[in-house]
Motif scaffolding. Structure first.
Motif, PDB file in Angstrom:
ATOM      1  N   LEU A  88       8.585   6.907   5.280  1.00 53.28           N
ATOM      2  CA  LEU A  88       7.625   5.687   4.952  1.00 53.28           C
ATOM      3  C   LEU A  88       6.986   5.477   6.377  1.00 53.28           C
ATOM      4  CD1 LEU A  88       9.302   4.185   1.897  1.00 53.28           C
ATOM      5  CD2 LEU A  88       7.225   5.353   1.906  1.00 53.28           C
ATOM      6  N   ARG A  89       7.705   5.093   7.343  1.00 55.56           N
ATOM      7  CA  ARG A  89       7.027   4.680   8.530  1.00 55.56           C
ATOM      8  C   ARG A  89       5.875   5.602   9.067  1.00 55.56           C
ATOM      9  NH1 ARG A  89       9.831   3.328  14.481  1.00 55.56           N
ATOM     10  NH2 ARG A  89       8.274   3.933  15.528  1.00 55.56           N
ATOM     11  N   LEU A 129      -2.226   4.779   6.893  1.00 55.71           N
ATOM     12  CA  LEU A 129      -2.648   3.646   6.055  1.00 55.71           C
ATOM     13  C   LEU A 129      -2.942   2.550   6.864  1.00 55.71           C
ATOM     14  CD1 LEU A 129      -0.084   4.150   2.878  1.00 55.71           C
ATOM     15  CD2 LEU A 129      -2.376   4.693   3.202  1.00 55.71           C
ATOM     16  N   ALA A 156       4.276   7.585   7.125  1.00 54.33           N
ATOM     17  CA  ALA A 156       3.408   7.634   6.184  1.00 54.33           C
ATOM     18  C   ALA A 156       2.219   6.277   6.359  1.00 54.33           C
ATOM     19  CB  ALA A 156       3.612   7.675   4.804  1.00 54.33           C
ATOM     20  N   ALA A 157       3.040   5.185   6.950  1.00 56.42           N
ATOM     21  CA  ALA A 157       2.238   3.999   7.094  1.00 56.42           C
ATOM     22  C   ALA A 157       1.142   4.127   8.175  1.00 56.42           C
ATOM     23  CB  ALA A 157       3.248   3.058   7.670  1.00 56.42           C
ATOM     24  N   GLU A 175       2.719   6.249  -1.919  1.00 58.76           N
ATOM     25  CA  GLU A 175       3.929   7.049  -1.764  1.00 58.76           C
ATOM     26  C   GLU A 175       4.963   6.718  -2.719  1.00 58.76           C
ATOM     27  OE1 GLU A 175       3.966   9.649   0.156  1.00 58.76           O
ATOM     28  OE2 GLU A 175       2.292   9.173   1.541  1.00 58.76           O
ATOM     29  N   ARG A 210       0.732  -1.101  -0.136  1.00 65.66           N
ATOM     30  CA  ARG A 210      -0.100   0.039  -0.135  1.00 65.66           C
ATOM     31  C   ARG A 210       0.772   1.232  -0.203  1.00 65.66           C
ATOM     32  NH1 ARG A 210      -5.396   0.648   3.496  1.00 65.66           N
ATOM     33  NH2 ARG A 210      -5.908  -1.228   2.205  1.00 65.66           N
ATOM     34  N   LEU A 211       1.794   1.425   0.723  1.00 66.15           N
ATOM     35  CA  LEU A 211       2.793   2.272   0.782  1.00 66.15           C
ATOM     36  C   LEU A 211       3.434   2.616  -0.728  1.00 66.15           C
ATOM     37  CD1 LEU A 211       4.820   1.826   4.191  1.00 66.15           C
ATOM     38  CD2 LEU A 211       3.397   3.806   3.446  1.00 66.15           C
TER      39      LEU A 211
END
Length: 307
Positions: free
Chosen positions: A118-119, A125, A121-122, A74, A69-70
């Motif tokens: 990214l962490r 999600l 941004a997770a 992203e 999903r990331l």
């Protein structure tokens, strides 16, 4: 490739039926219903083989789905992560060749920053997918991102397309974030001695100790990997501590808010009671004043009759 095989591959490639790639970015709670709905749609369109392939599709193992999903949500940050993985592997090669560990440290710093972005941004999600956003889950996501970024080409390509089927694991290297570093040595290092090896193939030379420079490079690499692992563990511990502190602050704030709201409600109830008492007192005063007026009028009437 025959038309039948091409159709079986579908739009998502790598043997996945059309539309299946997006399914791999769904949480376990969302996956089954979405997969069955897409399979039913394919069957209704007459694509029986595609429908059967979709029904056989399984949910990605562990947290692989959030990495997928990331990758879809992203792409720019994912590209930065993979570039940092390339930089780290280049630093590993330089360290193994005895050129120092500066590139290795720079690559590790870049990879840590990209994985941390990214962490962050997770978190939303994971929440959208119905998964608890716990500090240990986010730390696990960051670790898996680092492993995937420094993994083999097939793992990196699957991450880039958002089609991981399982959580990436460490490669044959010694470090937790270093996948296959020894195998990534430049070809010229191996082929430089090829003529001599061909000449001595019938009688292999006795085993010799590795040059001191190579041994020093390998030792520096192992130290850097251990230090990177220790930093990652320390960062995960600090992040978990920060999350715990934030949770405690949130709970304390929620309790204070609840107490304040209860006090407001108590005072509102007391005010309502006081207002009711005032209205009752005013009614009694009005009644008393009316009674006094009535009696005064009666007394005046009696006085008039006497006079």
């Amino acid at each position: 490739m025959s038309r039948r095989k091409a159709a079986a591959r579908g739009a998502d490639g790598d043997g996945l039926p059309a539309g299946a790639g997006a399914l791999l970015a769904l949480s376990a709670a969302e996956f089954t219903a979405a997969r069955n709905a897409l399979a039913a749609e394919r069957a209704a369109a007459g694509d029986r083989s595609g429908a059967d392939a979709l029904r056989r599709l399984r949910h990605p193992v562990g947290l692989a789905w959030i990495l997928n999903r990331l990758a879809r949500a992203e792409p720019a940050r994912l590209a930065a992560l993979l570039e940092a993985g390339d930089a780290l592997r280049a630093g590993q090669r330089a360290a193994l060749e005895g050129k120092g560990s500066a590139g290795l440290r720079a690559g590790e710093d870049a990879l840590r920053a990209a994985a941390r972005a990214l962490r962050e941004a997770a978190a939303p999600l994971l929440a959208d997918g119905g998964r608890a956003v716990a500090p240990q889950v986010l730390a696990r996501v960051e670790l898996l991102l680092r492993l995937a970024a420094t993994g083999d080409d097939s793992t990196r390509d699957a991450l880039r397309r958002g089609q991981l089927s399982r959580e990436p694991g460490p490669g044959p290297g010694e470090g937790p974030f270093v996948a296959g570093a020894p195998a990534a040595l430049p070809a010229r290092t191996r082929t430089r001695r090829e003529p001599a090896r061909e000449a001595r193939r019938a009688a292999p030379p006795p085993r010799r100790e590795a040059p001191a420079r190579d041994r020093a490079g390998e030792a520096a690499l192992r130290r850097a990997e251990r230090q990177a692992a220790a930093r990652a563990r320390a960062e995960a511990k600090r992040a978990a501590q920060v999350e715990r502190e934030r949770e405690r602050e949130r709970v304390a704030a929620a309790r204070a808010l609840a107490r304040a709201e209860a006090e407001v409600e108590r005072r509102r109830t007391a005010l309502t009671s006081a207002e009711d008492a005032v209205r009752t007192a005013r009614a009694r005063l009005t009644s008393a004043e009316a009674e006094v007026a009535r009696r005064r009028a009666a007394h005046a009437a009696v006085e008039r009759e006497r006079s």
